[in-house]
Design a protein around this motif. Structure first.
Motif, short mmCIF file in Angstrom:
data_model
loop_
_atom_site.label_atom_id
_atom_site.label_comp_id
_atom_site.label_asym_id
_atom_site.label_seq_id
_atom_site.Cartn_x
_atom_site.Cartn_y
_atom_site.Cartn_z
N ASP A 22 -11.74 -11.15 24.67
CA ASP A 22 -11.89 -12.60 24.57
C ASP A 22 -12.90 -13.15 25.58
O ASP A 22 -12.93 -14.34 25.85
CB ASP A 22 -10.54 -13.30 24.74
N ASP A 23 -13.75 -12.25 26.13
CA ASP A 23 -14.82 -12.73 27.00
C ASP A 23 -15.82 -13.51 26.15
O ASP A 23 -16.26 -13.05 25.10
CB ASP A 23 -15.52 -11.57 27.70
N LEU A 24 -16.19 -14.69 26.61
CA LEU A 24 -17.06 -15.57 25.82
C LEU A 24 -18.47 -15.00 25.65
O LEU A 24 -19.18 -15.37 24.72
CB LEU A 24 -17.11 -16.96 26.46
N VAL A 27 -17.60 -12.85 22.39
CA VAL A 27 -17.20 -13.51 21.14
C VAL A 27 -18.12 -14.65 20.74
O VAL A 27 -18.15 -15.04 19.57
CB VAL A 27 -15.74 -14.01 21.23
N ARG A 28 -18.89 -15.19 21.69
CA ARG A 28 -19.78 -16.31 21.36
C ARG A 28 -21.20 -16.14 21.87
O ARG A 28 -22.04 -17.02 21.67
CB ARG A 28 -19.21 -17.62 21.90
N ASP A 30 -22.00 -16.42 24.84
CA ASP A 30 -22.09 -17.52 25.80
C ASP A 30 -22.33 -16.94 27.19
O ASP A 30 -21.40 -16.78 27.99
CB ASP A 30 -20.81 -18.35 25.75
N THR A 94 -21.67 -14.01 32.14
CA THR A 94 -21.08 -14.73 31.02
C THR A 94 -20.15 -15.84 31.53
O THR A 94 -19.79 -15.89 32.71
CB THR A 94 -20.28 -13.80 30.10
N ARG A 95 -19.69 -16.68 30.60
CA ARG A 95 -18.78 -17.77 30.96
C ARG A 95 -17.37 -17.26 31.25
O ARG A 95 -16.52 -18.01 31.72
CB ARG A 95 -18.77 -18.83 29.86
N ILE A 97 -13.58 -15.49 30.46
CA ILE A 97 -12.53 -15.38 29.46
C ILE A 97 -12.28 -16.73 28.78
O ILE A 97 -12.18 -17.76 29.44
CB ILE A 97 -11.23 -14.88 30.11
N GLU A 98 -12.18 -16.69 27.46
CA GLU A 98 -11.87 -17.91 26.71
C GLU A 98 -10.49 -18.42 27.11
O GLU A 98 -9.50 -17.69 27.07
CB GLU A 98 -11.92 -17.63 25.21
N GLY A 99 -10.44 -19.70 27.50
CA GLY A 99 -9.18 -20.30 27.93
C GLY A 99 -8.75 -19.88 29.32
O GLY A 99 -7.62 -20.17 29.74
N GLY A 102 -12.14 -20.25 34.27
CA GLY A 102 -13.55 -20.59 34.47
C GLY A 102 -14.32 -19.60 35.31
O GLY A 102 -15.50 -19.83 35.61
#
Length: 280
Positions: A22-24, A27-28, A30, A94-95, A97-99, A102
């Protein structure tokens, strides 16, 4: 041979799992990155690359990268590299983990230079022009498009390279819809006429090139004229030489564009390569 260093100052196994699913960055897309050429243990243009990493982070509104941590990770990779004389050093940020809280994800990875890139340096490449859908002023009008940031979102760039392969070429020269030159998917474009080297301006929404900047410094020192201005794509066919440059690619000549042979710039390629090497 690969070497992986984390921002906490430790080495990690490059064959073991590192990123969460779920690292952004995964998955994105980002996140941002830089690729740095290392020759005989010395990274080229490390400070400009770290400066560009920080600029890209600002464009994406990521937390400011910890420069000291990236420098420490870089040193770890260099100290533990036992491969060839050249290495590609990739810095990734990267940004996170999602959720999550930060906290960004970051690491430095040392990789060998691919045989394909080494062959293209020597033999040159064929390229096709492809419309990137960018027009002058778009970067300022639409900053959310992240033009000029070196993001992990390279799906379009890789799709363009696959399209080039379908057309019987190896590389791409992106253009605006009105026919002005932008850049390659992973490189900066240079056009040479006489003793003048021209590259398109970053204000078009392209990435400022660190290798291009180093070559321009050396060229100016040796009496060349260097120019940053728009280049009509049609002018590439009449130039004395067309080149794609990047940290790992170095100075690679384009010998064929859109199926048409360009001026033989073999000697010019050697001269520019020597100019670039003189910086180091």
């Amino acid at each position: 041979m690969r070497v992986l260093a984390l921002l906490d100052g430790t080495l990690a196994d490059p064959d073991a799992p590192l990123l969460r699913v779920d690292d952004l960055g995964l998955v994105r897309g980002d996140g941002i990155f830089e690729t740095i050429l290392v020759v005989d243990g010395k990274p080229r243009e490390l400070d400009p690359h770290l400066d560009r990493l920080a600029r890209s982070a600002a464009i994406l509104e990521l937390p400011e990268p910890d420069r000291a941590a990236f420098e420490r990770a870089t040193s770890l990779v260099l100290d533990n590299w036992s491969g060839g004389a050249e290495m590609a050093l990739k810095l990734v940020y990267t940004r996170g983990i999602e959720g999550g809280d930060g906290t960004p994800t970051g690491f430095a990875l040392g990789l060998p230079i691919s045989a394909k890139v080494l062959a293209q340096r020597a033999a040159g490449i064929s390229a096709v022009t492809l419309d990137r859908g960018i027009e002058p002023g778009l970067a300022e009008r639409a900053p959310w498009l992240l033009l000029g940031a070196k993001t992990l979102s390279y799906a379009v760039n890789m799709a363009a390279l696959r399209e080039a392969e379908r057309r019987g070429a190896e590389e791409v020269v992106f253009t605006t819809s009105s026919g002005s030159v932008l850049e390659g998917p992973t490189s900066t474009l240079l056009a040479v006429n006489g003793r003048t080297i021209t590259t398109p301006p970053a204000t078009l929404g392209i990435l400022p090139g660190t290798t291009q900047a180093a070559l321009f410094r050396a060229a100016k020192r040796e009496g060349w004229t260097v120019v940053v201005e728009p280049i009509p794509a049609a002018d590439l066919h009449t130039a004395d030489g067309v080149f794609l440059v990047s940290s790992v690619r170095k100075v690679t000549r384009v010998h064929t564009l859109d199926g048409k042979p360009l001026t033989d710039a073999s000697a010019l390629a050697t001269e520019l390569a020597d100019l670039y090497e003189s910086e180091y």
